[in-house]
Design a protein around this motif. Structure first.
Motif, PDB file in Angstrom:
ATOM      1  N   SER A 181       0.826  -1.207   0.000  1.00 32.06           N
ATOM      2  CA  SER A 181       0.000   0.000   0.000  1.00 32.06           C
ATOM      3  C   SER A 181       0.860   1.256   0.000  1.00 32.06           C
ATOM      4  CB  SER A 181      -0.921  -0.012   1.223  1.00 32.06           C
ATOM      5  OG  SER A 181      -1.703   1.170   1.264  1.00 32.06           O
ATOM      6  N   LEU A 182       1.913   1.267   0.806  1.00 27.58           N
ATOM      7  CA  LEU A 182       2.828   2.425   0.823  1.00 27.58           C
ATOM      8  C   LEU A 182       3.556   2.570  -0.503  1.00 27.58           C
ATOM      9  CD1 LEU A 182       4.429   2.124   4.387  1.00 27.58           C
ATOM     10  CD2 LEU A 182       2.755   3.804   3.611  1.00 27.58           C
ATOM     11  N   ARG A 183       3.939   1.465  -1.091  1.00 25.86           N
ATOM     12  CA  ARG A 183       4.664   1.529  -2.363  1.00 25.86           C
ATOM     13  C   ARG A 183       3.762   2.033  -3.480  1.00 25.86           C
ATOM     14  NH1 ARG A 183       6.643  -4.052  -4.866  1.00 25.86           N
ATOM     15  NH2 ARG A 183       4.366  -4.314  -4.815  1.00 25.86           N
ATOM     16  N   ASN A 184       2.537   1.549  -3.540  1.00 26.85           N
ATOM     17  CA  ASN A 184       1.633   1.969  -4.612  1.00 26.85           C
ATOM     18  C   ASN A 184       1.215   3.429  -4.492  1.00 26.85           C
ATOM     19  OD1 ASN A 184       1.733  -0.651  -5.616  1.00 26.85           O
ATOM     20  ND2 ASN A 184      -0.072  -1.316  -4.462  1.00 26.85           N
ATOM     21  N   SER A 185       1.123   3.921  -3.265  1.00 33.22           N
ATOM     22  CA  SER A 185       0.715   5.315  -3.067  1.00 33.22           C
ATOM     23  C   SER A 185       1.881   6.290  -3.133  1.00 33.22           C
ATOM     24  CB  SER A 185       0.002   5.454  -1.718  1.00 33.22           C
ATOM     25  OG  SER A 185       0.889   5.146  -0.657  1.00 33.22           O
ATOM     26  N   GLY A 186       3.101   5.776  -3.207  1.00 33.79           N
ATOM     27  CA  GLY A 186       4.265   6.645  -3.242  1.00 33.79           C
ATOM     28  C   GLY A 186       4.704   7.134  -1.874  1.00 33.79           C
ATOM     29  N   GLU A 187       4.047   6.700  -0.828  1.00 37.49           N
ATOM     30  CA  GLU A 187       4.377   7.145   0.517  1.00 37.49           C
ATOM     31  C   GLU A 187       5.629   6.467   1.067  1.00 37.49           C
ATOM     32  OE1 GLU A 187       2.997   9.313   2.984  1.00 37.49           O
ATOM     33  OE2 GLU A 187       2.295  10.199   1.119  1.00 37.49           O
TER      34      GLU A 187
ATOM     35  N   ARG B  31       8.828   8.582   0.648  1.00 35.84           N
ATOM     36  CA  ARG B  31       8.834   9.760   1.503  1.00 35.84           C
ATOM     37  C   ARG B  31       9.105   9.387   2.955  1.00 35.84           C
ATOM     38  NH1 ARG B  31       5.641  12.221   4.949  1.00 35.84           N
ATOM     39  NH2 ARG B  31       3.998  10.660   4.686  1.00 35.84           N
ATOM     40  N   ARG B  32       8.444   8.358   3.435  1.00 41.04           N
ATOM     41  CA  ARG B  32       8.628   7.968   4.830  1.00 41.04           C
ATOM     42  C   ARG B  32      10.009   7.385   5.071  1.00 41.04           C
ATOM     43  NH1 ARG B  32       3.417   5.177   7.487  1.00 41.04           N
ATOM     44  NH2 ARG B  32       4.821   5.504   9.260  1.00 41.04           N
ATOM     45  N   ALA B  33      10.531   6.663   4.074  1.00 39.60           N
ATOM     46  CA  ALA B  33      11.882   6.131   4.214  1.00 39.60           C
ATOM     47  C   ALA B  33      12.907   7.259   4.255  1.00 39.60           C
ATOM     48  CB  ALA B  33      12.198   5.168   3.072  1.00 39.60           C
ATOM     49  N   ALA B  34      12.727   8.296   3.414  1.00 37.60           N
ATOM     50  CA  ALA B  34      13.648   9.438   3.417  1.00 37.60           C
ATOM     51  C   ALA B  34      13.588  10.186   4.745  1.00 37.60           C
ATOM     52  CB  ALA B  34      13.315  10.371   2.260  1.00 37.60           C
ATOM     53  N   GLU B  35      12.382  10.375   5.283  1.00 40.95           N
ATOM     54  CA  GLU B  35      12.251  11.032   6.578  1.00 40.95           C
ATOM     55  C   GLU B  35      12.935  10.237   7.681  1.00 40.95           C
ATOM     56  OE1 GLU B  35       8.135  11.552   7.269  1.00 40.95           O
ATOM     57  OE2 GLU B  35       7.896  13.232   5.848  1.00 40.95           O
ATOM     58  N   MET B  36      12.812   8.920   7.609  1.00 41.74           N
ATOM     59  CA  MET B  36      13.427   8.089   8.640  1.00 41.74           C
ATOM     60  C   MET B  36      14.948   8.159   8.578  1.00 41.74           C
ATOM     61  SD  MET B  36      13.452   3.942   8.957  1.00 41.74           S
ATOM     62  CE  MET B  36      14.370   3.960   7.417  1.00 41.74           C
ATOM     63  N   LEU B  37      15.498   8.086   7.360  1.00 45.98           N
ATOM     64  CA  LEU B  37      16.947   8.066   7.210  1.00 45.98           C
ATOM     65  C   LEU B  37      17.570   9.413   7.530  1.00 45.98           C
ATOM     66  CD1 LEU B  37      17.267   5.953   3.938  1.00 45.98           C
ATOM     67  CD2 LEU B  37      17.518   5.186   6.299  1.00 45.98           C
TER      68      LEU B  37
END
Length: 485
Positions: free
Chosen positions: A174-180, A183-189
Motif C-alpha cells: 500500500s505504501l509503495r503503490n501510493s508513493g508514501e 517519503r517515509r523512508a527518506a524522513e526516517m533516514l
C-alpha cells in the motif's frame, strides 16, 4: 698507569726498583678525562649504537616532514596523492576521503524461514538499496514473544521503521503503490537516530537470552543437595556411605517441581534432554553418511515425539494433530525441522505428504541437501508418533540400522499389525499402507512385499491367497490416535 708523587716500589723478579718523586717545578701528571674518579670505560654495545642511529634518523624524518607540512597545506590544487623523498625513506601521503554520513534510521522486519512474503520484502528492500535488519524467529526463537507483544500477531513479515510499526506485506504494498514509502523512508533516514524503543538487531552466537537463562536441571540439583539427608546408612547388615533414600529423592522433586509423584519420572529426563538438544544447532548434517543420516533422523523423530507429548500433550483432533506434527520444531544445523519435515522431507526423500499438493522442500531449500538419496519404506516401522496404532519406540545404530528396521517391521506385524481372514479372502492391514500407498505400491504388490516380514503362519496364509488365482481383498484397520501409555 697513573703516577703519584709518592715513591712506588715495584717488585720485579728478585730485585726491587725505587722510583724517585718528580721535580717540584714540573706539573703533576693528570690521568685522562675518561678515567677520572676510577670509572671504567663504557663497553661497546651494538643495540645502543642501533638505537642511537634510529633516534637520529627518526628526528631527521620528523624535521623533514614538519618542513613539508606547511607546503602541503598551501597546495590546494593537488590533493589526490602527494609524494616526497627523504634520504633512504619514501613516504606517500593519501588524503582521507570524506566519509559519507551514515543513515540515522533503521529498517527492521521479523521473518521466518522459507516464507514467500518475507522473501518479497527482502527483495523489495534490496531493490530500494535500503539497509535492513532481519530477525528470523525460527532461528532466534526467543524473539517470537517480542513479535507478538509489538504486533499482536505471530504472522510474518512485520516491518518497522526505527520503533514505528509499519505492518506486513499488505501495508508495504500500500505504501509503495501510493508513493508514501519513499517519503517515509527518506524522513526516517534523515531524521533522528533509532531510539531505545527500536528493535535490537540479533547478535549471532552471542547475547542470546535463551542460552543465558538459568539451567533448571542445575537448579534442581542445588535444591536436592540442600534437602536430601546424605549420610551413612545401614542396609542389609552393611554400612553404605554417603547415600540417600529413593523416596526422599522423589519427595524433594515433587516439592521442588510442584507436581504429582507420577510426573517426576518424566521431568528429570526431559530437562537433561532439552539441555542436550540445544547443541543440535551446531551439527553439520552434510558430514553424515546415508546410514548415519537414516539412524540420526529416526532417533531424532522418536525423541521429538516424546518431548512434544510431555511439553504440549497428545493431540486429540485433526487440527491439533496438524499443529503437533508441523509446529513443534528443533533447530538443527541452523535450520528448523518439524516432525513432518523429518518424515516427508528427509526420510521419504522429499515426497509430498498425504493430502498435500507441495513437497516439503523447494529447489533452493538448503535442507534438501540433507534428504536421503535412497528410499527405504521400512523406515515407517521405525517411527513412533506416540499413538497406540504406531510402531513401538526404538532407537537405531548407524551400522545396523537396515537390519534393525527389518526387525522393527517383523515386530510390528507380530503385534496385530496384520489380520488374515481366509473365509472372506481379506487381509486387514494398518492404515499406514493406505496413506503412503506410493511408498509401497499397489495392494497386491504390498502383500508380496510384506510376506518377507511375516511370521510363518501369516506368511503361509497370504501366500495361499495370492497363489490360488482367486480375488484377494485388502482392508485397512481403524487408526487408534489415543496415546500409547
Amino acid at each position: 698507569i697513573p703516577i703519584t708523587p709518592h715513591s712506588l716500589s715495584i717488585m720485579a723478579s728478585d730485585s726491587q726498583v725505587t722510583l724517585s718523586p718528580p721535580h717540584s717545578l714540573l706539573p703533576l701528571p693528570v690521568p685522562p678525562h675518561a678515567f677520572q674518579n676510577d670509572v671504567a670505560p663504557p663497553a661497546f654495545s651494538v643495540g645502543t649504537f642501533l638505537r642511537q642511529r634510529s633516534t637520529h634518523l627518526s628526528a631527521a624524518i620528523v624535521k623533514r616532514v614538519s618542513s613539508l607540512r606547511q607546503s602541503l597545506q598551501d597546495d590546494h590544487h593537488n590533493r589526490q596523492v602527494t609524494e616526497f623523498n627523504l634520504s633512504g625513506v619514501k613516504v606517500v601521503a593519501t588524503p582521507k576521503p570524506e566519509k559519507e554520513p551514515s543513515p540515522k534510521g533503521r529498517v527492521t522486519f521479523f521473518s521466518r524461514s522459507h516464507c514467500r512474503d518475507c522473501t518479497a520484502v527482502r527483495s523489495f528492500l534490496k531493490e530500494k538499496r535500503l539497509r535492513f535488519v532481519e530477525i528470523n524467529v525460527d532461528v532466534f526463537r526467543e524473539r517470537e514473544r517480542e513479535l507478538r507483544e509489538r504486533t499482536g500477531t505471530a504472522s510474518v513479515p512485520q516491518i518497522f521503521f526505527n520503533e514505528t510499526f509499519i505492518g506486513g506485506l499488505v501495508a508495504l504494498n500500500s505504501l509503495r503503490n501510493s508513493g508514501e514509502f519513499d517519503r517515509r523512508a527518506a524522513e526516517m533516514l534523515a531524521g533522528k537516530l533509532a531510539g531505545d524503543d527500536a528493535l535490537l538487531p540479533p547478535a549471532y552466537g552471542f547475547d542470546c537470552p535463551e542460552e543465558d537463562r538459568a539451567d533448571e536441571l542445575v537448579a534442581a540439583v542445588r535444591v536436592l543437595r540442600q534437602r536430601l539427608p546424605i549420610q551413612d546408612r545401614l542396609k542389609r547388615m552393611k554400612m553404605v556411605k554417603n547415600c540417600f533414600e529413593g523416596n526422599e529423592l522423589v519427595d524433594a522433586l515433587v516439592h521442588h517441581f510442584d507436581c504429582a509423584r507420577n510426573e517426576v519420572r518424566f521431568r528429570i529426563p526431559t530437562l537433561w534432554y532439552v539441555n542436550m538438544t540445544q547443541d543440535l544447532q551446531r551439527v553439520n548434517l552434510l558430514e553424515l553418511s546415508e546410514n548415519e543420516k537414516l539412524a540420526f533422523f529416526l532417533n531424532l523423530y522418536n525423541a521429538m515425539v516424546i518431548h512434544a507429548v510431555i511439553s504440549v500433550g497428545c493431540p486429540e483432533g485433526v487440527i491439533d494433530r496438524r499443529s503437533f506434527f508441523s509446529d513443534f520444531q528443533y533447530l538443527i544445523g541452523g535450520h528448523p525441522y518439524s516432525l513432518n519435515i523429518i518424515k516427508n522431507g528427509i526420510l521419504r526423500c522429499n515426497r509430498r505428504s498425504p493430502y498435500s499438493l507441495v513437497k516439503p522442500f523447494s529447489t533452493g531449500d538448503k535442507r534438501l541437501e540433507v534428504a536421503l538419496v535412497k528410499f527405504n519404506p521400512l523406515f515407517h516401522f521405525g517411527l513412533c508418533n506416540g499413538t497406540k496404532s504406531s510402531p513401538k519406540v526404538r532407537f537405531f545404530l548407524p551400522h545396523r540400522v537396515v537390519d534393525e528396521l527389518r526387525g522393527a517391521a517383523r515386530e510390528f506385524f507380530e503385534n496385530d499389525g496384520i489380520e488374515v481372514d481366509l473365509e472372506k479372502r481379506t487381509v486387514h492391514l494398518t492404515r499406514i499402507f493406505k496413506w503412503f500407498s506410493g511408498d509401497f505400491g499397489q495392494e497386491k504388490e504390498i502383500l508380496k512385499w510384506i510376506i518377507n516380514y511375516l511370521d510363518p503362519n501369516n506368511a503361509g496364509l497370504v501366500t495361499h491367497l495370492l497363489g490360488d488365482y482367486g480375488p484377494v481383498y485388502v482392508s485397512y484397520q481403524n487408526y487408534d490416535w489415543s496415546i500409547n501409555s
